[in-house]
Design an enzyme around this catalytic site. Sequence first.
Site: not given
Length: 412
Positions: A129, A206, A209, A232, A370
């Site tokens: 991303h 990260d 997600q 999210k 993104c």
Amino acid sequence: MKVASTETGFDVETVRKDFPILSRKVNGYPLVYFDNAATSQTPQQVIDTIVDYYSRYNANIHRGVHSLSQEATDAYEQARLKIRKHFNAAKSHEIIFTAGTTHAINLVASGFSALIKEGEEVIVSALEHHSNIVPWQMLCEKTGAVLKVIPMNDNGTLNMNEFQNLLSEKTKLVFVNHVSNALGTVNPVKEIIEKAHGVGAAVLLDGAQAAPHIKADVQELDVDFYTVSAHKMCGPTGVGVLYGKEEWLKKLPPYQGGGEMISTVTFEKTTYADLPHKFEAGTPNICGGIAFGAALDYMNGIGFEKIAAYEHELLDYATVKLLEIEGLRIYGTSEEKTAVISFNIGDLHPYDIGTIIDKLGVAVRTGHHCAQPVMDYYKIPGTVRASFAFYNTKEEIDIFIEAVKRAKNMLS
Ligand SMILES: *Cc1c(COP(=O)(O)O)cnc(C)c1O
């Protein structure tokens, strides 16, 4: 909507009742919300937590001796403990509240400019991303450090042999996403962390997600930094978390200066507060933090294993049905993936497909998500991305498939 029973025995009908937004109509059709990888929907339990906060105990935290301030402080710190427990951090002061993943990554990238020297190397992956690319490019510009990229394979996985070749004693930091938002690929993060640690490099994952689908155990992973966004995973926008190992958080300089992050201030010298407050300057998103805790309670109440099993059922069902459409190509076909399907049909523009199916009540994402380097790899401007959550159903997938077929007929 009448919902059929599911193979995994997941009681989706009951779950759906918790989400008021799912009963609304869009353009005259029942909403089919398949943009969960961009932001998830909010259950009544979390909405109630937010209303309760502003109705009963809205006050600034850590500062007042009055009762409301103490109630707000207690609830906020209680949320930090829930987050610590959920991700199994060793210490609650390793949980830093941020505005989200982007803020968390910038905090680490900015801090590393004090710890990294010209010519040293940092490694990113081709699957990232933009928020896990740009802050590191800024770090490299500032320090003269060199950015290396792990290339990707055709099926949307990382080329792990090349990763091995990039590692050396010059490598200081590796940052990859746990799950790709553009393709849904689950990366082999345990192997990445072991190999990076082998050359003495730190690892930032990260987790924006991954966190809605996979319960990460930061101690078991032995990861140095992990980032998540509440919005999210059934929580509100504008709040998230940076997990950092204590030893790293002690080494990093503060990110922003202001109230709450100091111990003493004079014009000659300021000393900083202890963790976690050193990184929490200013009045935080108090209500958001408390609501994030409520969102974790909600999801844990259902159970992450059940959520993952049911979402895979949805993923398999939708994948088979989509592939029956002639000329449709799915990008990202890793064995290990979350319930994200990125696709195109022939040379139809993803934006046109998205616009037509929106008219039929179906919300998907179109564009580069993104993650322009991923799109560049496939030499496409973007994809249509459908991403499922545990409150979606096979009946909704049927509606979506029919809508896509209609769009295809209209456009070709
Ligand atoms: C959504 C997302 C981000 C950015 O999160 P924000 O909440 O916008 O800060 C970063 N990385 C991945 C993989 C994401 O899915």
